[in-house]
Design an enzyme around this catalytic site. Structure first.
Site, PDB file in Angstrom:
ATOM      1  N   TRP A  67       0.958  -1.407   0.081  1.00 50.76           N
ATOM      2  CA  TRP A  67       0.099   0.067  -0.092  1.00 50.76           C
ATOM      3  C   TRP A  67       0.927   1.213  -0.036  1.00 50.76           C
ATOM      4  O   TRP A  67       0.366   2.360  -0.247  1.00 50.76           O
ATOM      5  CB  TRP A  67      -1.031  -0.140   1.290  1.00 50.76           C
ATOM      6  N   ASP A  68       2.273   1.149   0.250  1.00 53.07           N
ATOM      7  CA  ASP A  68       2.993   2.312   0.263  1.00 53.07           C
ATOM      8  C   ASP A  68       2.975   3.123  -0.980  1.00 53.07           C
ATOM      9  O   ASP A  68       3.024   4.039  -0.832  1.00 53.07           O
ATOM     10  CB  ASP A  68       4.600   1.638   0.293  1.00 53.07           C
TER      11      ASP A  68
ATOM     12  N   GLU B  31       0.734  -2.996  12.464  1.00 59.27           N
ATOM     13  CA  GLU B  31       1.033  -4.262  12.536  1.00 59.27           C
ATOM     14  C   GLU B  31       1.548  -5.381  13.812  1.00 59.27           C
ATOM     15  O   GLU B  31       1.633  -6.331  13.854  1.00 59.27           O
ATOM     16  CB  GLU B  31       1.969  -4.716  11.511  1.00 59.27           C
TER      17      GLU B  31
ATOM     18  N   LYS C  29       2.747   0.448  16.167  1.00 60.48           N
ATOM     19  CA  LYS C  29       4.023   0.457  15.375  1.00 60.48           C
ATOM     20  C   LYS C  29       3.904   1.790  14.425  1.00 60.48           C
ATOM     21  O   LYS C  29       5.014   2.404  14.454  1.00 60.48           O
ATOM     22  CB  LYS C  29       3.744  -0.751  14.343  1.00 60.48           C
ATOM     23  N   GLN C  30       2.759   2.053  14.034  1.00 60.72           N
ATOM     24  CA  GLN C  30       2.773   3.292  13.073  1.00 60.72           C
ATOM     25  C   GLN C  30       1.303   4.048  13.235  1.00 60.72           C
ATOM     26  O   GLN C  30       0.414   3.457  13.802  1.00 60.72           O
ATOM     27  CB  GLN C  30       2.865   2.909  11.752  1.00 60.72           C
TER      28      GLN C  30
HETATM   29  O1  IFM Z   1       3.561  -1.337   4.167  1.00 63.67           O
HETATM   30  C1  IFM Z   1       4.591  -1.271   5.116  1.00 63.67           C
HETATM   31  C2  IFM Z   1       3.700  -1.671   6.421  1.00 63.67           C
HETATM   32  O2  IFM Z   1       2.705  -0.787   6.611  1.00 63.67           O
HETATM   33  C3  IFM Z   1       4.874  -1.629   7.745  1.00 63.67           C
HETATM   34  N1  IFM Z   1       5.720  -2.513   7.443  1.00 63.67           N
HETATM   35  C4  IFM Z   1       6.470  -2.301   6.186  1.00 63.67           C
HETATM   36  C5  IFM Z   1       5.641  -2.303   4.908  1.00 63.67           C
HETATM   37  C6  IFM Z   1       6.439  -2.348   3.700  1.00 63.67           C
HETATM   38  O3  IFM Z   1       7.072  -0.393   3.750  1.00 63.67           O
END
Ligand code: IFM
Length: 722
Positions: free
Chosen positions: A331-332, A472, A584-585
């Site tokens: 999705w990046d 994640e 995580k984010q």
């Molecule tokens: O898509 C990302 C995910 O959101 C977090 N882990 C790494 C992936 C690739 O950059």
């Protein structure tokens, strides 16, 4: 002559050479052109280096590997210079001076070395390279040798190294090499996917010399009088069977033609093409050279990775700058890199969306395999559009492997892609694209969600179990606020898109709806799901609960856990991380970024920020830029600026310690979003009109950027006053 300000804001340099940063600099000094990416390894090699030449779309699933890998092609770079018989290398003789410079404006890499041999001869070596933007198959190199002390005998040896692997995994078979008449041709094919590959390197030397060829390389030998300079031009053309059945012929023809045109002419054309790209994509920041250079660096890395002439490939999470994530697309691309392209290079954005369109079959296969209708995009994707997420991790320190669930349950990617299609359409007004391609993506992914949503009769609401949201660390959760909200939004948009098609393009719309079996009953169900989708939240504060049970997890104080280059789940262990309130984010914050004011009033956004910001580990490089964007919108300018600097230096300063694996492309795109959507506050209102709500850092004297809006290029210039 380059001005001092330009030197500080367009050039990224390394001086002196730092062998401890070898892999970091290899990555950041990658050159590319949307077809190929070539890491910044030295022409003569260096112990432990990772020469990597990647081309979009060339994947191979080697025996014994869990998933396909992007293939490291033969290395076209090798050039070895000998001075009076002594081979130049960064560790022999004496390096008297070294500077390596990536010129972002011209997308060219130069290395200058003053080198003294053990016999006291001093030469200046200049190595230049660029991946042509005007002919995407060409990698051009020039090696100049100038005698500063002494009149040495010089030997320059050039080869194409086919002894390459992907960190030990062999993807190439049938390797053939032919060396004659100033030309080296290497051909190979991938072991399982059977792509044919050809690299033809054509050469010319600026002086009289003797030329010998052995089976491996070409060797030029000549005397170099004191204060004279000689240069070798090496032009490598790279073709694969994705471009034509006879890549060797194509490569030979292209390399020879390029040699006739000459390095200078091709470089001039390349620079002119880059000027065009920078004209629209450059963001100019006055009053902050650090930020200025960083945003140019990030933009450069997205632009060199974006395919220009192929709509069946997309940008991997690490671009073509390293082997991380095996070149897979996440999705990046849609939510982090694409916005920069939608707004400043809409043609490139369209290309990337077509990659998803052409891979709808893979998404349909995945949905079917899980028992659903419609299209469910893979979490990781390569050349075929099938799911390529590995199911198991590498062995952990104790030898065990962890099951990776993202390929099964990180399903929000289907809505993320629909979101990107709709953003592209809103910004560009490209109805033709939407009718022909975009609508099918939005609608068929909606078909999937229509089947996937679970009705809870007791509560009269829809739910989604077993999800992984952006965070994640917490896997297989129920009712991810991010996913449920995105699905609700997606279904509403799908209904609106259907109405729009039937109003404006009735025939095409009816045909598409019939083909996707989108009946009245199905639409009624979408409306019901959208109306009754359950989004967990605290009724009193309005703070979304990231997923069912999140508020009950163990509290964790992150304040003492800095500085740190490893993720917290690595320290705490996988199981414990799942039980704690560390994320995580950006997750709920990501939702705030994407849905903007639709998320709710500013006070509500602030309450959610206040709750979630202290919990974030930024374990993913996607996180700081999203936080910067939202913080700027909330007027939290100090936090926003710090987060922006963090995001924009992840690669430049190797803040995560893993840049060797490749550029963090989502962070690069995110940096642009933080500026354009955060500080500049650019967005589209409900009618699709461009609006600007600036919140500039106090020390920025001005920001200028360009944006295509419905086909018109607009210039936005903000100063502290206006
Ligand atoms: O898509 C990302 C995910 O959101 C977090 N882990 C790494 C992936 C690739 O950059």
């Amino acid at each position: 002559m380059i001005s001092p300000v330009d030197r500080r804001t367009w050039l990224v340099s390394e001086a002196p050479f730092n062998p401890f940063k070898l892999h970091h600099t290899e990555t950041i000094f990658t050159v590319g052109n949307g077809f190929m990416g070539v890491r910044g390894t030295f022409e003569e090699g260096y112990s432990g280096d990772m020469p990597t030449t990647l081309v979009h779309g060339i994947f191979n699933h080697a025996e014994g590997d869990l998933v396909p890998d992007i293939v490291n092609l033969p290395n076209p770079l090798p050039v070895q210079v000998r001075v009076d018989g002594e081979a130049f290398h960064m560790t022999t003789g004496k390096v008297l001076g070294f500077r390596r410079t990536l010129d972002l404006k011209r997308a060219a890499l130069t290395r200058e070395v003053l080198w003294r041999t053990s016999q006291g001869v001093v030469v200046k070596l200049t190595f230049e390279r660029f991946a042509s933007l005007t002919d995407q198959h060409l990698l051009l190199q020039r090696v100049r040798v100038r005698a500063l002390l002494g009149s040495p005998r010089i030997e320059i040896r050039s080869s194409v190294d086919a002894q390459v692997t992907n960190l030990g995994v062999q993807h190439l078979a049938d390797v053939h090499r032919q060396v004659d008449a100033a030309e080296i041709l290497v051909t190979a094919r991938t072991t399982h996917s059977n792509y044919g590959i050809a690299i033809c390197a054509a050469h010319s030397l600026s002086a009289e010399s003797s030329l010998e060829a052995d089976g491996e390389s070409l060797r030029y030998t000549f005397n170099l009088p004191h204060e004279n300079e000689v240069s070798l031009t090496k032009i490598s053309a790279i073709y694969t069977t994705r471009q034509g059945a006879q890549p060797a012929e194509l490569a030979q023809k292209a390399a020879r033609a390029a040699l006739t045109k000459g390095y200078e002419a091709l470089f001039a054309a390349h620079c002119a093409a880059w000027e065009q790209y920078w004209h629209t994509s450059d963001v100019q920041i006055e009053g902050d050279e650090l930020a200025q250079r960083a945003i140019r660096f990030s933009t450069y890395h997205v632009l060199i990775a974006a395919p220009r002439h192929d709509e069946r490939v997309s940008i991997g999470a690490k671009t073509l700058s390293g082997l991380g994530y095996k070149g897979h697309v996440f999705w990046d691309t849609e939510l982090f890199m694409l916005p920069l392209l939608i707004v400043t290079q809409p043609k490139l954005a369209r290309n990337l969306l077509l990659y998803r369109y052409h891979n709808l079959e893979g998404a349909r296969n995945k949905a079917r395999a899980y028992g659903y209708e419609g299209a469910m995009f893979p979490w990781e994707s390569a050349d075929t559009g099938e799911e390529t997420t590995p199911q198991w991790s590498h062995p952990q320190p104790d030898g065990t492997r962890i099951r990776i669930w993202t390929g099964d349950h990180e399903q929000h990617i289907s809505s993320d892609i629909a979101y990107a299609v709709l953003q592209y359409w809103r910004w560009t007004g490209d109805d033709e694209f939407f009718v022909k391609y975009g609508a099918e993506i939005v609608l068929d992914t909606a078909v999937f969600w229509g089947c996937r949503a679970e009705y809870n009769a007791a509560q009269d609401r829809y739910e989604l179990s077993m999800q992984i949201g952006p965070d994640e660390y917490h896997e297989n959760v129920n009712n991810s606020a991010f996913t449920n909200s995105m699905v609700r939004w997606h279904l509403q948009q799908a209904l609106a898109a259907r109405d729009w098609l039937l109003t404006h393009h009735r025939e095409a719309g009816e045909a598409l709806l019939a083909r996707l079996n989108i009946t009245e009953a199905r639409c009624a169900k979408w409306a019901d799901i959208a109306a009754k989708m359950y989004i967990p939240r605290d009724a009193e504060t309005g703070v979304l609960e990231q997923f069912d049970g999140f508020f009950g997890l163990e509290r964790f104080d992150l304040t003492h856990w800095q500085p740190r280059t490893v993720n917290l789940d690595w320290i705490l262990g996988h199981e414990r991380a799942q039980r704690t309130m560390v994320i995580k984010q950006a997750d709920v914050v990501m939702l705030m970024a994407l849905l903007g004011d639709q998320f709710g009033a500013l006070e509500l956004q602030q309450a959610n920020w206040d709750f979630y910001y202290p919990l974030v580990d930024h374990g993913s490089s996607l996180s700081p830029s999203t936080h910067a964007w939202v913080a700027a919108r909330l007027g939290l300018l100090e936090e926003a600026y710090d987060l922006f600097l963090y995001a924009s230096h992840i690669d430049l300063d190797d803040l995560k310690g893993n840049v060797r694996d490749g550029i963090h492309a989502a962070a690069c795109g995110g940096v642009w979003q933080a500026v354009a959507f955060g500080f500049v506050g650019m967005s589209l209102d409900e009618r699709g009109e461009l609006q600007i709500k600036p919140k500039l850092p106090a020390h920025w004297r001005s920001v200028t950027l360009r944006a295509y809006h419905r086909g018109q290029l607009k210039t936005v210039r903000l100063t502290a006053e206006s």
